[in-house]
Design a protein around this motif. Structure first.
Motif, mmCIF file in Angstrom:
data_model
loop_
_atom_site.group_PDB
_atom_site.id
_atom_site.type_symbol
_atom_site.label_atom_id
_atom_site.label_comp_id
_atom_site.label_asym_id
_atom_site.label_seq_id
_atom_site.Cartn_x
_atom_site.Cartn_y
_atom_site.Cartn_z
ATOM 1 N N LEU A 57 0.828 -1.203 0.000
ATOM 2 C CA LEU A 57 0.000 0.000 0.000
ATOM 3 C C LEU A 57 0.861 1.251 0.000
ATOM 4 C CD1 LEU A 57 -2.730 -1.122 2.536
ATOM 5 C CD2 LEU A 57 -3.145 -0.469 0.168
ATOM 6 N N TRP A 58 1.886 1.285 0.840
ATOM 7 C CA TRP A 58 2.758 2.453 0.883
ATOM 8 C C TRP A 58 3.469 2.647 -0.449
ATOM 9 C CZ3 TRP A 58 1.252 5.326 4.538
ATOM 10 C CH2 TRP A 58 0.929 4.839 5.797
ATOM 11 N N ASP A 59 3.853 1.549 -1.107
ATOM 12 C CA ASP A 59 4.547 1.653 -2.392
ATOM 13 C C ASP A 59 3.676 2.310 -3.457
ATOM 14 O OD1 ASP A 59 6.734 0.516 -1.276
ATOM 15 O OD2 ASP A 59 6.513 -1.440 -2.234
ATOM 16 N N SER A 60 2.370 2.207 -3.316
ATOM 17 C CA SER A 60 1.461 2.830 -4.282
ATOM 18 C C SER A 60 0.962 4.178 -3.778
ATOM 19 C CB SER A 60 0.271 1.900 -4.556
ATOM 20 O OG SER A 60 -0.437 1.641 -3.369
ATOM 21 N N SER A 61 1.592 4.684 -2.699
ATOM 22 C CA SER A 61 1.265 5.998 -2.114
ATOM 23 C C SER A 61 -0.157 6.057 -1.572
ATOM 24 C CB SER A 61 1.464 7.108 -3.165
ATOM 25 O OG SER A 61 2.801 7.132 -3.601
ATOM 26 N N LEU A 62 -0.696 4.915 -1.161
ATOM 27 C CA LEU A 62 -2.037 4.868 -0.589
ATOM 28 C C LEU A 62 -1.957 4.303 0.826
ATOM 29 C CD1 LEU A 62 -4.061 3.443 -3.605
ATOM 30 C CD2 LEU A 62 -4.217 5.754 -2.685
ATOM 31 N N PRO A 63 -2.350 5.080 1.819
ATOM 32 C CA PRO A 63 -2.334 4.547 3.186
ATOM 33 C C PRO A 63 -3.430 3.501 3.341
ATOM 34 C CG PRO A 63 -3.399 6.688 3.141
ATOM 35 C CD PRO A 63 -2.839 6.461 1.759
ATOM 36 N N PRO A 64 -3.239 2.518 4.206
ATOM 37 C CA PRO A 64 -4.278 1.501 4.405
ATOM 38 C C PRO A 64 -5.505 2.088 5.076
ATOM 39 C CG PRO A 64 -2.530 1.268 6.022
ATOM 40 C CD PRO A 64 -2.063 2.298 5.046
ATOM 41 N N PHE B 129 -8.469 1.365 7.621
ATOM 42 C CA PHE B 129 -8.817 0.461 8.703
ATOM 43 C C PHE B 129 -10.309 0.525 8.981
ATOM 44 C CE2 PHE B 129 -4.363 1.575 9.347
ATOM 45 C CZ PHE B 129 -3.792 0.316 9.505
ATOM 46 N N PRO B 130 -10.878 -0.579 9.531
ATOM 47 C CA PRO B 130 -10.179 -1.783 9.957
ATOM 48 C C PRO B 130 -9.849 -2.700 8.781
ATOM 49 C CG PRO B 130 -12.512 -2.027 10.361
ATOM 50 C CD PRO B 130 -12.323 -0.625 9.872
ATOM 51 N N ILE B 131 -8.780 -3.478 8.949
ATOM 52 C CA ILE B 131 -8.422 -4.550 8.022
ATOM 53 C C ILE B 131 -8.883 -5.849 8.654
ATOM 54 C CG2 ILE B 131 -6.521 -5.807 6.940
ATOM 55 C CD1 ILE B 131 -4.960 -3.188 6.833
ATOM 56 N N LEU B 132 -9.674 -6.618 7.922
ATOM 57 C CA LEU B 132 -10.258 -7.855 8.432
ATOM 58 C C LEU B 132 -9.388 -9.040 8.025
ATOM 59 C CD1 LEU B 132 -12.888 -9.118 9.754
ATOM 60 C CD2 LEU B 132 -13.691 -9.425 7.408
ATOM 61 N N VAL B 133 -9.073 -9.899 8.970
ATOM 62 C CA VAL B 133 -8.252 -11.082 8.694
ATOM 63 C C VAL B 133 -8.971 -12.324 9.193
ATOM 64 C CG1 VAL B 133 -6.072 -12.271 9.149
ATOM 65 C CG2 VAL B 133 -6.092 -9.786 8.835
ATOM 66 N N GLU B 134 -9.129 -13.300 8.299
ATOM 67 C CA GLU B 134 -9.731 -14.581 8.657
ATOM 68 C C GLU B 134 -9.031 -15.695 7.899
ATOM 69 O OE1 GLU B 134 -13.859 -14.035 7.684
ATOM 70 O OE2 GLU B 134 -14.390 -13.408 9.716
ATOM 71 N N ASP B 135 -8.568 -16.683 8.617
ATOM 72 C CA ASP B 135 -8.002 -17.905 8.045
ATOM 73 C C ASP B 135 -6.980 -17.632 6.935
ATOM 74 O OD1 ASP B 135 -7.595 -20.610 7.780
ATOM 75 O OD2 ASP B 135 -9.370 -20.951 6.536
ATOM 76 N N GLY B 136 -6.034 -16.751 7.211
ATOM 77 C CA GLY B 136 -4.931 -16.515 6.277
ATOM 78 C C GLY B 136 -5.214 -15.532 5.164
ATOM 79 N N GLU B 137 -6.390 -14.907 5.184
ATOM 80 C CA GLU B 137 -6.735 -13.928 4.155
ATOM 81 C C GLU B 137 -7.170 -12.618 4.806
ATOM 82 O OE1 GLU B 137 -8.307 -16.562 0.397
ATOM 83 O OE2 GLU B 137 -9.782 -15.852 1.843
ATOM 84 N N MET B 138 -6.901 -11.511 4.124
ATOM 85 C CA MET B 138 -7.342 -10.219 4.652
ATOM 86 C C MET B 138 -8.262 -9.541 3.649
ATOM 87 S SD MET B 138 -4.100 -7.620 4.277
ATOM 88 C CE MET B 138 -3.283 -7.315 2.698
ATOM 89 N N GLU B 139 -9.185 -8.747 4.199
ATOM 90 C CA GLU B 139 -10.073 -7.929 3.385
ATOM 91 C C GLU B 139 -9.883 -6.480 3.801
ATOM 92 O OE1 GLU B 139 -14.153 -9.019 3.252
ATOM 93 O OE2 GLU B 139 -13.753 -11.143 2.851
ATOM 94 N N PHE B 140 -9.856 -5.590 2.817
ATOM 95 C CA PHE B 140 -9.669 -4.176 3.126
ATOM 96 C C PHE B 140 -10.314 -3.334 2.037
ATOM 97 C CE2 PHE B 140 -6.137 -5.590 0.578
ATOM 98 C CZ PHE B 140 -5.923 -4.568 -0.336
ATOM 99 N N ASP B 141 -10.640 -2.092 2.403
ATOM 100 C CA ASP B 141 -11.227 -1.136 1.470
ATOM 101 C C ASP B 141 -10.160 -0.181 0.962
ATOM 102 O OD1 ASP B 141 -13.869 -2.080 1.699
ATOM 103 O OD2 ASP B 141 -14.114 -0.991 3.576
ATOM 104 N N LEU B 142 -10.392 0.319 -0.219
ATOM 105 C CA LEU B 142 -9.469 1.273 -0.833
ATOM 106 C C LEU B 142 -10.285 2.356 -1.526
ATOM 107 C CD1 LEU B 142 -6.384 1.666 -1.482
ATOM 108 C CD2 LEU B 142 -6.856 0.595 -3.668
#
Length: 221
Positions: free
Chosen positions: A104-111, A113-126
């Motif tokens: 995310l930082w490499d693309s100049s976009l801050p994450p 939050f919240p970032i959702l994590v379940e069973d080895g996968e994450m979901e996030f909004d952009l």
């Protein structure tokens, strides 16, 4: 990442939700796969040098056991419990996981939050302009990171932005009487209709209501 169906414009805004597999070398991947029925939510996080300062929430049938696995993980230090009951624990800690944010930082976009994590996968909004969105897609492609684009909404108005998923959740909740007084259904029943867990339904409805109320107040002013 294709968005050719949208005509570009200076005020265009794209809001998208992604699902992405976590790198196996991250502690949160290890913990979330060890407790596949748990929901981990990163409420906020700030990369500092080679570590990250985070506030995280665990929701599970035995949240204390999951929180203990986080506290004792070799990549987590200075863990402090902020709130705890049998099904929910919030903790503040330092962790070795800057890699979670680097793309995310490499693309100049801050994450977002919240970032959702379940069973080895994450979901996030952009939320980004068309140019930023395409740059983000290019970053993912260059790194060879597989992902699922769960929803995408294109708009020229930042204040009226609702994802398809948010609109669906609100529609189902309203139709089933979740907003009635007294309520005609429970959050669990709404989640069951949507085919998601209750924490996901709750968060999506909360975000959608916040946007609708915010727009109403803005229009009133």
């Amino acid at each position: 990442m294709e968005t050719d169906s949208f005509a570009p414009g200076a005020s265009d805004v794209i809001r998208a939700r992604f699902r992405m597999a976590l790198s196996p070398d991250l502690w949160i991947h290890e913990v979330s796969t060890a407790f596949p029925d748990a929901t981990l939510r990163l409420l906020t996080g700030v990369p500092v040098d080679d570590r990250a300062l985070e506030l995280g929430e665990v929701r599970a049938a035995d949240a204390t056991a999951v929180a203990e696995a986080i506290r004792t993980h070799r990549d987590v230090s200075a863990y402090e419990t902020v709130y705890a009951d049998t099904r929910r624990v919030i903790g503040r800690y330092e962790a070795d996981e800057k890699g979670l944010y680097e793309f995310l930082w490499d693309s100049s976009l801050p994450p977002e939050f919240p970032i959702l994590v379940e069973d080895g996968e994450m979901e996030f909004d952009l939320t980004a302009t068309r140019e930023q969105f395409e740059a983000f897609g290019a970053t993912l492609d260059e790194r060879g990171r597989p992902y699922d684009l769960l929803s995408l909404v294109h708009t020229t108005d930042r204040e009226t932005l609702l994802t398809d998923r948010q609109r669906e959740c609100l529609t189902v909740a309203h139709r089933q009487g979740y907003f009635d007084v007294p309520r005609a259904c429970t959050l669990a029943e709404v989640a069951d209709t949507l085919g998601v867990d209750t924490s996901t339904a709750s968060e999506t409805i909360r975000r959608a209501v916040d946007r609708v109320v915010g727009r109403f107040l803005l229009d009133s002013e």
